[in-house]
Design a protein around this motif. Structure first.
Motif, PDB file in Angstrom:
ATOM      1  N   GLY A 102      -2.459  11.331  -5.487  1.00 41.10           N
ATOM      2  CA  GLY A 102      -3.141  10.474  -4.515  1.00 41.10           C
ATOM      3  C   GLY A 102      -2.297   9.307  -4.056  1.00 41.10           C
ATOM      4  N   GLU A 103      -1.226   9.598  -3.355  1.00 38.77           N
ATOM      5  CA  GLU A 103      -0.382   8.560  -2.770  1.00 38.77           C
ATOM      6  C   GLU A 103      -0.951   8.178  -1.408  1.00 38.77           C
ATOM      7  OE1 GLU A 103       2.203   6.917  -3.953  1.00 38.77           O
ATOM      8  OE2 GLU A 103       2.399   7.948  -5.866  1.00 38.77           O
ATOM      9  N   PHE A 104      -0.464   8.809  -0.328  1.00 37.06           N
ATOM     10  CA  PHE A 104      -1.034   8.655   1.012  1.00 37.06           C
ATOM     11  C   PHE A 104      -1.134   7.194   1.446  1.00 37.06           C
ATOM     12  CE2 PHE A 104      -2.927  12.466  -0.983  1.00 37.06           C
ATOM     13  CZ  PHE A 104      -2.359  13.443  -0.158  1.00 37.06           C
ATOM     14  N   GLY A 105      -0.027   6.483   1.335  1.00 38.20           N
ATOM     15  CA  GLY A 105      -0.003   5.072   1.730  1.00 38.20           C
ATOM     16  C   GLY A 105       1.422   4.572   1.774  1.00 38.20           C
ATOM     17  N   ASN A 106       1.663   3.385   1.186  1.00 39.24           N
ATOM     18  CA  ASN A 106       3.009   2.819   1.132  1.00 39.24           C
ATOM     19  C   ASN A 106       3.880   3.596   0.152  1.00 39.24           C
ATOM     20  OD1 ASN A 106       1.859   0.859   2.730  1.00 39.24           O
ATOM     21  ND2 ASN A 106       2.051  -0.790   1.235  1.00 39.24           N
ATOM     22  N   PRO A 107       5.196   3.655   0.381  1.00 43.76           N
ATOM     23  CA  PRO A 107       6.103   4.238  -0.613  1.00 43.76           C
ATOM     24  C   PRO A 107       5.982   3.513  -1.949  1.00 43.76           C
ATOM     25  CG  PRO A 107       7.230   3.976   1.480  1.00 43.76           C
ATOM     26  CD  PRO A 107       5.922   3.281   1.625  1.00 43.76           C
ATOM     27  N   THR A 108       5.993   4.276  -3.052  1.00 44.74           N
ATOM     28  CA  THR A 108       5.776   3.678  -4.374  1.00 44.74           C
ATOM     29  C   THR A 108       6.835   4.067  -5.392  1.00 44.74           C
ATOM     30  OG1 THR A 108       4.356   5.543  -4.976  1.00 44.74           O
ATOM     31  CG2 THR A 108       3.265   3.596  -4.076  1.00 44.74           C
ATOM     32  N   THR A 109       7.879   4.756  -4.974  1.00 48.18           N
ATOM     33  CA  THR A 109       8.831   5.275  -5.955  1.00 48.18           C
ATOM     34  C   THR A 109       9.660   4.185  -6.627  1.00 48.18           C
ATOM     35  OG1 THR A 109      10.315   5.722  -4.085  1.00 48.18           O
ATOM     36  CG2 THR A 109       9.057   7.573  -4.958  1.00 48.18           C
ATOM     37  N   ASN A 110       9.836   3.038  -5.977  1.00 50.30           N
ATOM     38  CA  ASN A 110      10.706   1.995  -6.536  1.00 50.30           C
ATOM     39  C   ASN A 110       9.956   0.725  -6.929  1.00 50.30           C
ATOM     40  OD1 ASN A 110      13.109   3.534  -6.111  1.00 50.30           O
ATOM     41  ND2 ASN A 110      13.000   3.013  -3.938  1.00 50.30           N
ATOM     42  N   ILE A 111       8.653   0.812  -7.086  1.00 51.22           N
ATOM     43  CA  ILE A 111       7.884  -0.399  -7.365  1.00 51.22           C
ATOM     44  C   ILE A 111       7.988  -0.806  -8.837  1.00 51.22           C
ATOM     45  CG2 ILE A 111       6.236   0.016  -5.509  1.00 51.22           C
ATOM     46  CD1 ILE A 111       4.267   1.033  -7.610  1.00 51.22           C
ATOM     47  N   GLU A 112       7.796  -2.091  -9.082  1.00 48.87           N
ATOM     48  CA  GLU A 112       7.741  -2.644 -10.432  1.00 48.87           C
ATOM     49  C   GLU A 112       6.340  -3.169 -10.688  1.00 48.87           C
ATOM     50  OE1 GLU A 112      10.106  -2.476 -12.607  1.00 48.87           O
ATOM     51  OE2 GLU A 112      11.657  -1.670 -11.268  1.00 48.87           O
ATOM     52  N   GLN A 113       5.895  -3.091 -11.921  1.00 48.87           N
ATOM     53  CA  GLN A 113       4.532  -3.490 -12.257  1.00 48.87           C
ATOM     54  C   GLN A 113       4.241  -4.933 -11.872  1.00 48.87           C
ATOM     55  OE1 GLN A 113       3.452  -2.782 -16.328  1.00 48.87           O
ATOM     56  NE2 GLN A 113       1.302  -3.249 -16.007  1.00 48.87           N
ATOM     57  N   SER A 114       5.227  -5.817 -12.019  1.00 43.31           N
ATOM     58  CA  SER A 114       5.017  -7.230 -11.722  1.00 43.31           C
ATOM     59  C   SER A 114       4.884  -7.510 -10.234  1.00 43.31           C
ATOM     60  CB  SER A 114       6.186  -8.061 -12.289  1.00 43.31           C
ATOM     61  OG  SER A 114       7.413  -7.657 -11.706  1.00 43.31           O
ATOM     62  N   GLU A 115       5.270  -6.517  -9.401  1.00 44.01           N
ATOM     63  CA  GLU A 115       5.300  -6.734  -7.952  1.00 44.01           C
ATOM     64  C   GLU A 115       4.025  -6.283  -7.249  1.00 44.01           C
ATOM     65  OE1 GLU A 115       8.623  -4.478  -6.689  1.00 44.01           O
ATOM     66  OE2 GLU A 115      10.120  -5.910  -7.393  1.00 44.01           O
ATOM     67  N   VAL A 116       3.236  -5.461  -7.890  1.00 54.82           N
ATOM     68  CA  VAL A 116       2.156  -4.805  -7.168  1.00 54.82           C
ATOM     69  C   VAL A 116       0.801  -4.996  -7.842  1.00 54.82           C
ATOM     70  CG1 VAL A 116       3.692  -3.038  -6.223  1.00 54.82           C
ATOM     71  CG2 VAL A 116       2.528  -2.618  -8.389  1.00 54.82           C
ATOM     72  N   HIS A 117      -0.222  -4.650  -7.092  1.00 48.86           N
ATOM     73  CA  HIS A 117      -1.589  -4.698  -7.593  1.00 48.86           C
ATOM     74  C   HIS A 117      -1.797  -3.562  -8.604  1.00 48.86           C
ATOM     75  CE1 HIS A 117      -6.014  -4.589  -7.441  1.00 48.86           C
ATOM     76  NE2 HIS A 117      -5.925  -5.842  -7.026  1.00 48.86           N
ATOM     77  N   PRO A 118      -2.675  -3.762  -9.594  1.00 48.95           N
ATOM     78  CA  PRO A 118      -2.907  -2.705 -10.594  1.00 48.95           C
ATOM     79  C   PRO A 118      -3.268  -1.349  -9.996  1.00 48.95           C
ATOM     80  CG  PRO A 118      -3.925  -4.752 -11.308  1.00 48.95           C
ATOM     81  CD  PRO A 118      -3.412  -5.002  -9.928  1.00 48.95           C
ATOM     82  N   ILE A 119      -4.005  -1.333  -8.886  1.00 46.83           N
ATOM     83  CA  ILE A 119      -4.373  -0.064  -8.263  1.00 46.83           C
ATOM     84  C   ILE A 119      -3.121   0.676  -7.796  1.00 46.83           C
ATOM     85  CG2 ILE A 119      -5.490   0.991  -6.247  1.00 46.83           C
ATOM     86  CD1 ILE A 119      -7.694  -1.060  -6.491  1.00 46.83           C
TER      87      ILE A 119
END
Length: 295
Positions: A102-119
């Motif tokens: 269930g991606e279907f949105g912004n690219p998420t392959t390089n995200i860090e936990q501190s940078e993004v919302h828990p969802i």
């Protein structure tokens, strides 16, 4: 029947906002399509003719494995991270060949936990789960859905003409309708010639249109000359405080995080070229097309 010799059967987990649009496209393409529904669901759904419906318990591995026997591809549009992780494990056990999380949105392959919302970080956790069990994956990145974004809930109130934007509104944003996402995904499955390596997911980076929020406001004003459209520009620092305050209002913090991520270029600026050229006949709708339909 679908043109692909690899994919014959598909299971769809989640037939709501996006899944309900993907389902008819799968059936139209000729896939044997199974819809997974929760046994405790109170939703009164009538699915299109030809869809197989199986009730499952996401807390029961055997329930999921039984439902996925003989399925080639699983498409998950679930928002429940734990349910999706359980589905990944069951899919591997059942012999599923490809999982579309269930991606279907912004690219998420390089995200860090501190940078993004828990969802959003939950999506990265599902990617990690797919790698850990050794299941091939296909990640779809399409930016926000054009046909579900321009409403009061997300700050674009077409009833009153009051529009709330985060930042300056000059950042290019990828926009794609749910139907265009569904069409591209189903076309891809129909023409698939090989499955990606379990160690590295395949990526489809698609885009129906690219517009800044200010460009969209200009289009909206042109389509509605009779309306007094007023725009509130919220400073980034103010929005960041709201986005980080997940304890006070979890949903409000998530909405603010999304608006911030779009303003910061997260929908387009991840170094992956668009894959639109893989299907030249796609012809997705523009933002203006959608706003005209909503008028």
């Amino acid at each position: 029947m679908p043109a692909s010799s690899l994919v014959k059967s598909v299971a769809l987990a989640g037939a709501g906002t996006l899944g309900s649009v993907i389902l008819p496209e799968l059936l139209k393409a000729g896939f044997v399509t199974t819809v997974l529904t929760r046994k405790d669901s109170n939703r009164d759904s009538s699915f299109p003719s030809g869809a197989l419906v199986k009730e499952v318990d996401y807390a029961s591995s055997s329930s999921l494995v039984d439902a996925l026997e003989g399925v080639d591809v699983v498409i998950a549009t679930l928002t429940d991270r734990d349910a999706q992780v359980a589905l990944v494990k069951a899919a591997k056990e059942a012999g599923v060949k490809l999982f579309v999380p269930g991606e279907f949105g912004n690219p998420t392959t390089n995200i860090e936990q501190s940078e993004v919302h828990p969802i959003i970080y939950g999506k990265k956790q599902i990617q990690d789960s797919l790698k850990s069990v050794g299941l091939s994956a296909l990640l779809i990145f399409n930016g926000p859905f054009t046909d579900t974004t321009f409403n009061a809930f997300l700050g674009f109130d077409t009833t009153t003409g009051r529009i709330r934007l985060v930042g300056k509104g000059d950042t290019p944003i990828s926009w794609t309708t749910r139907l265009d996402v569904a069409r591209f995904l189903v076309h891809h499955l129909s023409t698939l010639t090989s499955f990606p390596s379990p160690s590295e997911p395949a990526i489809l980076r698609i885009e129906g249109d690219r517009k800044t929020y200010n460009q969209i406001v200009d289009i909206y004003r042109r389509l509605h000359p009779e309306q007094d459209v007023r725009v509130e520009y919220v400073p980034v620092k103010e929005a960041e405080k709201i986005a980080k305050d997940v304890q006070s209002d979890f949903i409000k913090s998530f909405i603010e995080f999304l608006l911030l991520s779009w303003e910061k270029g997260a929908t387009v600026d991840r170094g992956h070229e668009l894959d639109n050229a893989r299907w030249p006949e796609w012809k997705p709708k523009s933002v203006e097309d959608v706003l005209k339909e909503q008028a």
